[in-house]
Motif scaffolding. Sequence first.
Motif, PDB file in Angstrom:
ATOM      1  N   ILE A  47       0.886  -1.170   0.000  1.00 53.24           N
ATOM      2  CA  ILE A  47       0.000   0.000   0.000  1.00 53.24           C
ATOM      3  C   ILE A  47       0.918   1.212   0.000  1.00 53.24           C
ATOM      4  N   LEU A  48       0.873   1.967  -1.088  1.00 54.79           N
ATOM      5  CA  LEU A  48       1.767   3.122  -1.223  1.00 54.79           C
ATOM      6  C   LEU A  48       1.111   4.424  -0.808  1.00 54.79           C
ATOM      7  N   SER A  49      -0.229   4.517  -0.998  1.00 51.06           N
ATOM      8  CA  SER A  49      -0.900   5.781  -0.738  1.00 51.06           C
ATOM      9  C   SER A  49      -2.407   5.544  -0.726  1.00 51.06           C
ATOM     10  N   TYR A  50      -3.114   6.424  -0.067  1.00 50.10           N
ATOM     11  CA  TYR A  50      -4.576   6.433  -0.101  1.00 50.10           C
ATOM     12  C   TYR A  50      -4.956   7.732  -0.799  1.00 50.10           C
ATOM     13  N   SER A  51      -5.815   7.658  -1.814  1.00 48.97           N
ATOM     14  CA  SER A  51      -6.125   8.880  -2.548  1.00 48.97           C
ATOM     15  C   SER A  51      -7.599   8.935  -2.939  1.00 48.97           C
ATOM     16  N   ALA A  52      -8.028  10.129  -3.295  1.00 54.49           N
ATOM     17  CA  ALA A  52      -9.387  10.364  -3.745  1.00 54.49           C
ATOM     18  C   ALA A  52      -9.356  10.746  -5.220  1.00 54.49           C
ATOM     19  N   VAL A  53     -10.412  10.399  -5.946  1.00 53.55           N
ATOM     20  CA  VAL A  53     -10.551  10.823  -7.339  1.00 53.55           C
ATOM     21  C   VAL A  53     -11.438  12.070  -7.315  1.00 53.55           C
ATOM     22  N   ILE A  54     -10.888  13.197  -7.783  1.00 51.19           N
ATOM     23  CA  ILE A  54     -11.586  14.481  -7.698  1.00 51.19           C
ATOM     24  C   ILE A  54     -11.825  15.025  -9.097  1.00 51.19           C
ATOM     25  N   ASP A  55     -13.020  15.522  -9.337  1.00 55.63           N
ATOM     26  CA  ASP A  55     -13.341  16.163 -10.604  1.00 55.63           C
ATOM     27  C   ASP A  55     -13.016  17.647 -10.458  1.00 55.63           C
ATOM     28  N   TRP A  56     -11.756  18.015 -10.771  1.00 54.16           N
ATOM     29  CA  TRP A  56     -11.288  19.386 -10.604  1.00 54.16           C
ATOM     30  C   TRP A  56     -12.002  20.360 -11.520  1.00 54.16           C
ATOM     31  N   SER A  57     -12.635  19.876 -12.580  1.00 55.58           N
ATOM     32  CA  SER A  57     -13.347  20.791 -13.475  1.00 55.58           C
ATOM     33  C   SER A  57     -14.556  21.420 -12.780  1.00 55.58           C
ATOM     34  N   LYS A  58     -14.979  20.848 -11.660  1.00 56.16           N
ATOM     35  CA  LYS A  58     -16.128  21.387 -10.922  1.00 56.16           C
ATOM     36  C   LYS A  58     -15.704  22.290  -9.766  1.00 56.16           C
ATOM     37  N   VAL A  59     -14.410  22.515  -9.613  1.00 58.88           N
ATOM     38  CA  VAL A  59     -13.899  23.373  -8.549  1.00 58.88           C
ATOM     39  C   VAL A  59     -13.391  24.653  -9.195  1.00 58.88           C
ATOM     40  N   GLU A  60     -14.021  25.784  -8.831  1.00 59.12           N
ATOM     41  CA  GLU A  60     -13.675  27.058  -9.448  1.00 59.12           C
ATOM     42  C   GLU A  60     -12.201  27.393  -9.285  1.00 59.12           C
ATOM     43  N   GLN A  61     -11.605  27.900 -10.349  1.00 56.92           N
ATOM     44  CA  GLN A  61     -10.225  28.371 -10.401  1.00 56.92           C
ATOM     45  C   GLN A  61      -9.205  27.287 -10.066  1.00 56.92           C
ATOM     46  N   GLN A  62      -9.567  26.026 -10.238  1.00 56.10           N
ATOM     47  CA  GLN A  62      -8.634  24.938  -9.961  1.00 56.10           C
ATOM     48  C   GLN A  62      -8.390  24.048 -11.176  1.00 56.10           C
ATOM     49  N   GLU A  63      -8.977  24.414 -12.312  1.00 57.80           N
ATOM     50  CA  GLU A  63      -8.770  23.608 -13.503  1.00 57.80           C
ATOM     51  C   GLU A  63      -7.316  23.683 -13.945  1.00 57.80           C
ATOM     52  N   SER A  64      -6.862  22.605 -14.540  1.00 61.82           N
ATOM     53  CA  SER A  64      -5.501  22.573 -15.052  1.00 61.82           C
ATOM     54  C   SER A  64      -5.495  21.856 -16.398  1.00 61.82           C
ATOM     55  N   VAL A  65      -4.346  21.858 -17.021  1.00 61.40           N
ATOM     56  CA  VAL A  65      -4.170  21.191 -18.306  1.00 61.40           C
ATOM     57  C   VAL A  65      -3.362  19.923 -18.056  1.00 61.40           C
ATOM     58  N   THR A  66      -3.866  18.813 -18.553  1.00 57.49           N
ATOM     59  CA  THR A  66      -3.155  17.544 -18.427  1.00 57.49           C
ATOM     60  C   THR A  66      -2.689  17.123 -19.806  1.00 57.49           C
ATOM     61  N   ALA A  67      -1.436  16.664 -19.871  1.00 58.91           N
ATOM     62  CA  ALA A  67      -0.886  16.202 -21.142  1.00 58.91           C
ATOM     63  C   ALA A  67      -0.209  14.849 -20.943  1.00 58.91           C
ATOM     64  N   VAL A  68      -0.311  14.025 -21.970  1.00 58.33           N
ATOM     65  CA  VAL A  68       0.422  12.759 -22.010  1.00 58.33           C
ATOM     66  C   VAL A  68       1.499  12.941 -23.065  1.00 58.33           C
ATOM     67  N   ILE A  69       2.739  12.721 -22.672  1.00 56.95           N
ATOM     68  CA  ILE A  69       3.860  12.934 -23.582  1.00 56.95           C
ATOM     69  C   ILE A  69       4.534  11.592 -23.849  1.00 56.95           C
TER      70      ILE A  69
END
Length: 164
Positions: A47-69
């Motif tokens: 067990i490395l970490s406990y995390s939550a899946v968050i829809d950041w697009s629904k949080v004002e001023q918290q959107e970001s750009v994700t890229a796969v390179i």
Amino acid sequence: MKGTEIEILHIIEENGRVSLPTLAKMVDATEEEVSAILKKLEEDKVILSYSAVIDWSKVEQQESVTAVIDVKVTPQRGVGFDEVAERIYRFPEVKALYLMSGAYDLSVVIEGKTMSQVARFVSEKLSTIDTVISTTTHFQLKKYKHDGVVFEQGEEDHRIVVTP
């Protein structure tokens, strides 16, 4: 690994917030046994970490750009891809890094505030690494599903179909 340990791993992978009493009931063990199993799995780095899946697009001023390179690199004698991978995953923008089969060697997932910030990361940090031969950047436009969680499920239409 014992069956109970694997069962616990499946349960907490699906819901990391399940309470200890509930988890104990689910695997038919005592809370003390489950607590000891969890502690051992954490110490063994299963067990490395406990995390939550968050829809950041629904949080004002918290959107970001994700890229796969996609990154093509020249592996180094004796260490293969590990040394360049370590150099890349140390950048704070890097959220995930995978060794891949196929046309490219590494798949790097990064986040930035803007497309320009992502582009600067690729041109100033990633492409300047000696062993990097080429990169191909893909920008994430919309997230439909992540870690088994579906985003923006449409409301089911409960109207009765009326036909003439």
